[in-house]
Scaffold this motif. Structure first.
Motif, PDB file in Angstrom:
ATOM      1  N   ARG A   1      18.758  -9.492  -8.119  1.00 48.90           N
ATOM      2  CA  ARG A   1      18.607  -9.788  -6.699  1.00 48.90           C
ATOM      3  C   ARG A   1      19.817 -10.552  -6.163  1.00 48.90           C
ATOM      4  NH1 ARG A   1      13.425  -9.715  -8.853  1.00 48.90           N
ATOM      5  NH2 ARG A   1      11.770  -8.848  -7.504  1.00 48.90           N
ATOM      6  N   ILE A   2      20.295 -11.513  -6.949  1.00 48.33           N
ATOM      7  CA  ILE A   2      21.475 -12.272  -6.538  1.00 48.33           C
ATOM      8  C   ILE A   2      22.684 -11.352  -6.436  1.00 48.33           C
ATOM      9  CG2 ILE A   2      23.116 -14.064  -7.254  1.00 48.33           C
ATOM     10  CD1 ILE A   2      20.713 -15.501  -8.587  1.00 48.33           C
ATOM     11  N   ARG A   3      22.870 -10.512  -7.443  1.00 46.27           N
ATOM     12  CA  ARG A   3      24.020  -9.600  -7.460  1.00 46.27           C
ATOM     13  C   ARG A   3      24.001  -8.675  -6.244  1.00 46.27           C
ATOM     14  NH1 ARG A   3      22.718  -6.339 -11.669  1.00 46.27           N
ATOM     15  NH2 ARG A   3      21.697  -5.014 -10.131  1.00 46.27           N
ATOM     16  N   ASP A   4      22.846  -8.055  -5.964  1.00 44.66           N
ATOM     17  CA  ASP A   4      22.765  -7.108  -4.858  1.00 44.66           C
ATOM     18  C   ASP A   4      23.031  -7.796  -3.520  1.00 44.66           C
ATOM     19  OD1 ASP A   4      22.172  -5.189  -6.726  1.00 44.66           O
ATOM     20  OD2 ASP A   4      20.028  -5.081  -6.251  1.00 44.66           O
ATOM     21  N   ALA A   5      22.462  -8.994  -3.332  1.00 44.91           N
ATOM     22  CA  ALA A   5      22.665  -9.724  -2.080  1.00 44.91           C
ATOM     23  C   ALA A   5      24.117 -10.170  -1.941  1.00 44.91           C
ATOM     24  CB  ALA A   5      21.728 -10.929  -2.015  1.00 44.91           C
ATOM     25  N   ALA A   6      24.718 -10.606  -3.048  1.00 48.81           N
ATOM     26  CA  ALA A   6      26.107 -11.060  -3.007  1.00 48.81           C
ATOM     27  C   ALA A   6      27.053  -9.915  -2.684  1.00 48.81           C
ATOM     28  CB  ALA A   6      26.489 -11.704  -4.340  1.00 48.81           C
ATOM     29  N   LEU A   7      26.857  -8.768  -3.311  1.00 46.44           N
ATOM     30  CA  LEU A   7      27.742  -7.638  -3.058  1.00 46.44           C
ATOM     31  C   LEU A   7      27.593  -7.137  -1.623  1.00 46.44           C
ATOM     32  CD1 LEU A   7      27.400  -5.690  -6.426  1.00 46.44           C
ATOM     33  CD2 LEU A   7      29.300  -7.123  -5.674  1.00 46.44           C
ATOM     34  N   ALA A   8      26.365  -7.146  -1.099  1.00 46.96           N
ATOM     35  CA  ALA A   8      26.157  -6.742   0.290  1.00 46.96           C
ATOM     36  C   ALA A   8      26.864  -7.703   1.240  1.00 46.96           C
ATOM     37  CB  ALA A   8      24.666  -6.679   0.600  1.00 46.96           C
ATOM     38  N   ALA A   9      26.769  -9.001   0.936  1.00 49.09           N
ATOM     39  CA  ALA A   9      27.454  -9.992   1.776  1.00 49.09           C
ATOM     40  C   ALA A   9      28.965  -9.830   1.691  1.00 49.09           C
ATOM     41  CB  ALA A   9      27.049 -11.401   1.355  1.00 49.09           C
ATOM     42  N   GLY A  10      29.470  -9.512   0.502  1.00 53.58           N
ATOM     43  CA  GLY A  10      30.898  -9.298   0.337  1.00 53.58           C
ATOM     44  C   GLY A  10      31.397  -8.104   1.139  1.00 53.58           C
ATOM     45  N   GLU A  11      30.625  -7.024   1.140  1.00 47.58           N
ATOM     46  CA  GLU A  11      31.011  -5.836   1.907  1.00 47.58           C
ATOM     47  C   GLU A  11      31.023  -6.123   3.406  1.00 47.58           C
ATOM     48  OE1 GLU A  11      32.252  -3.125   1.085  1.00 47.58           O
ATOM     49  OE2 GLU A  11      31.608  -2.518  -0.915  1.00 47.58           O
ATOM     50  N   ALA A  12      30.137  -7.009   3.845  1.00 46.93           N
ATOM     51  CA  ALA A  12      30.036  -7.310   5.277  1.00 46.93           C
ATOM     52  C   ALA A  12      31.003  -8.401   5.722  1.00 46.93           C
ATOM     53  CB  ALA A  12      28.602  -7.742   5.596  1.00 46.93           C
ATOM     54  N   ALA A  13      31.691  -9.023   4.782  1.00 43.82           N
ATOM     55  CA  ALA A  13      32.565 -10.155   5.111  1.00 43.82           C
ATOM     56  C   ALA A  13      33.769  -9.698   5.923  1.00 43.82           C
ATOM     57  CB  ALA A  13      33.029 -10.830   3.831  1.00 43.82           C
ATOM     58  N   ASN A  14      34.306 -10.612   6.728  1.00 47.29           N
ATOM     59  CA  ASN A  14      35.470 -10.253   7.557  1.00 47.29           C
ATOM     60  C   ASN A  14      36.630 -11.224   7.399  1.00 47.29           C
ATOM     61  OD1 ASN A  14      34.461 -12.464   8.869  1.00 47.29           O
ATOM     62  ND2 ASN A  14      33.786 -11.354  10.697  1.00 47.29           N
ATOM     63  N   GLY A  15      36.637 -11.996   6.311  1.00 50.25           N
ATOM     64  CA  GLY A  15      37.736 -12.916   6.071  1.00 50.25           C
ATOM     65  C   GLY A  15      38.955 -12.221   5.494  1.00 50.25           C
ATOM     66  N   SER A  16      39.969 -13.014   5.167  1.00 49.32           N
ATOM     67  CA  SER A  16      41.214 -12.466   4.627  1.00 49.32           C
ATOM     68  C   SER A  16      40.985 -11.763   3.289  1.00 49.32           C
ATOM     69  CB  SER A  16      42.234 -13.594   4.438  1.00 49.32           C
ATOM     70  OG  SER A  16      42.439 -14.299   5.635  1.00 49.32           O
ATOM     71  N   TYR A  17      40.072 -12.277   2.508  1.00 50.81           N
ATOM     72  CA  TYR A  17      39.647 -11.685   1.239  1.00 50.81           C
ATOM     73  C   TYR A  17      38.325 -12.346   0.891  1.00 50.81           C
ATOM     74  CZ  TYR A  17      41.926 -15.972  -0.347  1.00 50.81           C
ATOM     75  OH  TYR A  17      42.315 -17.285  -0.477  1.00 50.81           O
ATOM     76  N   VAL A  18      37.660 -11.831  -0.125  1.00 47.44           N
ATOM     77  CA  VAL A  18      36.322 -12.313  -0.479  1.00 47.44           C
ATOM     78  C   VAL A  18      36.389 -13.145  -1.750  1.00 47.44           C
ATOM     79  CG1 VAL A  18      33.966 -11.645  -1.115  1.00 47.44           C
ATOM     80  CG2 VAL A  18      35.215 -10.322   0.600  1.00 47.44           C
ATOM     81  N   ILE A  19      35.717 -14.293  -1.714  1.00 44.84           N
ATOM     82  CA  ILE A  19      35.534 -15.124  -2.906  1.00 44.84           C
ATOM     83  C   ILE A  19      34.050 -15.172  -3.232  1.00 44.84           C
ATOM     84  CG2 ILE A  19      35.630 -17.467  -3.846  1.00 44.84           C
ATOM     85  CD1 ILE A  19      38.160 -17.954  -2.367  1.00 44.84           C
ATOM     86  N   PHE A  20      33.700 -14.770  -4.435  1.00 45.48           N
ATOM     87  CA  PHE A  20      32.334 -14.938  -4.920  1.00 45.48           C
ATOM     88  C   PHE A  20      32.284 -16.227  -5.732  1.00 45.48           C
ATOM     89  CE2 PHE A  20      32.558 -10.260  -4.488  1.00 45.48           C
ATOM     90  CZ  PHE A  20      31.462 -10.052  -3.673  1.00 45.48           C
ATOM     91  N   ALA A  21      31.550 -17.216  -5.221  1.00 46.42           N
ATOM     92  CA  ALA A  21      31.366 -18.470  -5.959  1.00 46.42           C
ATOM     93  C   ALA A  21      30.173 -18.287  -6.892  1.00 46.42           C
ATOM     94  CB  ALA A  21      31.121 -19.622  -4.989  1.00 46.42           C
ATOM     95  N   VAL A  22      30.457 -18.217  -8.201  1.00 48.00           N
ATOM     96  CA  VAL A  22      29.429 -17.877  -9.189  1.00 48.00           C
ATOM     97  C   VAL A  22      29.446 -18.930 -10.299  1.00 48.00           C
ATOM     98  CG1 VAL A  22      28.486 -16.071 -10.677  1.00 48.00           C
ATOM     99  CG2 VAL A  22      29.909 -15.437  -8.710  1.00 48.00           C
ATOM    100  N   PRO A  23      28.546 -19.907 -10.265  1.00 45.96           N
ATOM    101  CA  PRO A  23      28.559 -20.945 -11.298  1.00 45.96           C
ATOM    102  C   PRO A  23      28.483 -20.378 -12.719  1.00 45.96           C
ATOM    103  CG  PRO A  23      27.118 -21.582  -9.499  1.00 45.96           C
ATOM    104  CD  PRO A  23      27.533 -20.166  -9.224  1.00 45.96           C
ATOM    105  N   LEU A  24      27.672 -19.347 -12.916  1.00 46.62           N
ATOM    106  CA  LEU A  24      27.490 -18.785 -14.259  1.00 46.62           C
ATOM    107  C   LEU A  24      28.269 -17.483 -14.426  1.00 46.62           C
ATOM    108  CD1 LEU A  24      23.664 -19.469 -14.774  1.00 46.62           C
ATOM    109  CD2 LEU A  24      25.619 -20.919 -15.353  1.00 46.62           C
TER     110      LEU A  24
END
Length: 212
Positions: free
Chosen positions: A94-117
């Motif tokens: 669930r985390i992976r799917d939500a994160a990837l969807a948010a990354g695709e929708a992002a509009n910044g210069s590039y995407v950073i996934f903050a992933v503690p684990l």
């Protein structure tokens, strides 16, 4: 063209300062997708993971408001590897799917996934172009978390023992940010990496466009 042709994975142990670093990258124009925030939303009252968690672990693992009882769950998963694996089987997809969807929708210069684990998950390495580790001595982690979360030394050590080691995170890193000292020392390190990531992102976008 996917926004995720070039993405960064940001990681670090508890108390390393990942959130501070992520905020500074965001201030420079990067889009930050925080998987911890996603996990919290999934396990908040009404969160989409709560029915599965209650079904798997019992109603006593939800608090009076309907959120996951974090203290009870932490105690269980730290003492029972099977329970930890069952919780991860619910949350990680669930985390992976939500994160990837948010990354695709992002509009910044590039995407950073903050992933503690990130190092522990084993799958994020294939989803990001580079890994940046926020590093500090373990005694600094310990002191920060004890002060911030009002936890005992033993509780913090138990959390750290369930994470990848400092050495494992450093070995996985393409880039390292030293956060063992003053917060002011972060800015020049982050600015340098931001310029690097902008350059790589532009090259990646150009190459992807030429392949279309």
């Amino acid at each position: 063209m996917s926004r995720l042709n070039f993405a960064i994975g940001l990681t670090g142990g508890i108390g390393s300062g990942k959130s501070t670093v992520a905020d500074q990258f965001a201030a420079l124009g990067a889009s930050v997708v925080d998987t911890d925030q996603i996990a919290h939303s999934l396990t908040a009252p009404g969160g989409s993971a709560m029915p599965a968690i209650v079904a798997e672990f019992g109603a006593e693992f939800a608090d009076a408001g309907g959120a996951m009882d974090r203290a009870r769950m932490r105690q269980l998963v730290f003492s029972d590897a099977g329970a930890k694996a069952r919780l991860e089987a619910i949350l990680h997809p669930r985390i992976r799917d939500a994160a990837l969807a948010a990354g695709e929708a992002a509009n910044g210069s590039y995407v950073i996934f903050a992933v503690p684990l990130l190092v522990e998950s084993g799958t994020w390495r294939q989803r990001v172009s580079r890994i940046v580790t926020v590093d500090c001595p373990e005694e600094v982690q310990l002191a920060r978390v004890m002060a911030r979360n009002n936890l005992t030394k033993e509780q913090v050590l138990a959390i750290m023992a369930n994470q990848a080691s400092r050495q494992q995170r450093l070995e996985a890193a393409d880039d390292v940010i030293d956060n063992g000292g003053e917060v002011a020392a972060l800015a020049p390190q982050i600015a340098r990496l931001h310029e690097l990531y902008l350059a790589i992102s532009k090259r990646s976008a150009t190459n992807a466009a030429q392949c279309l």
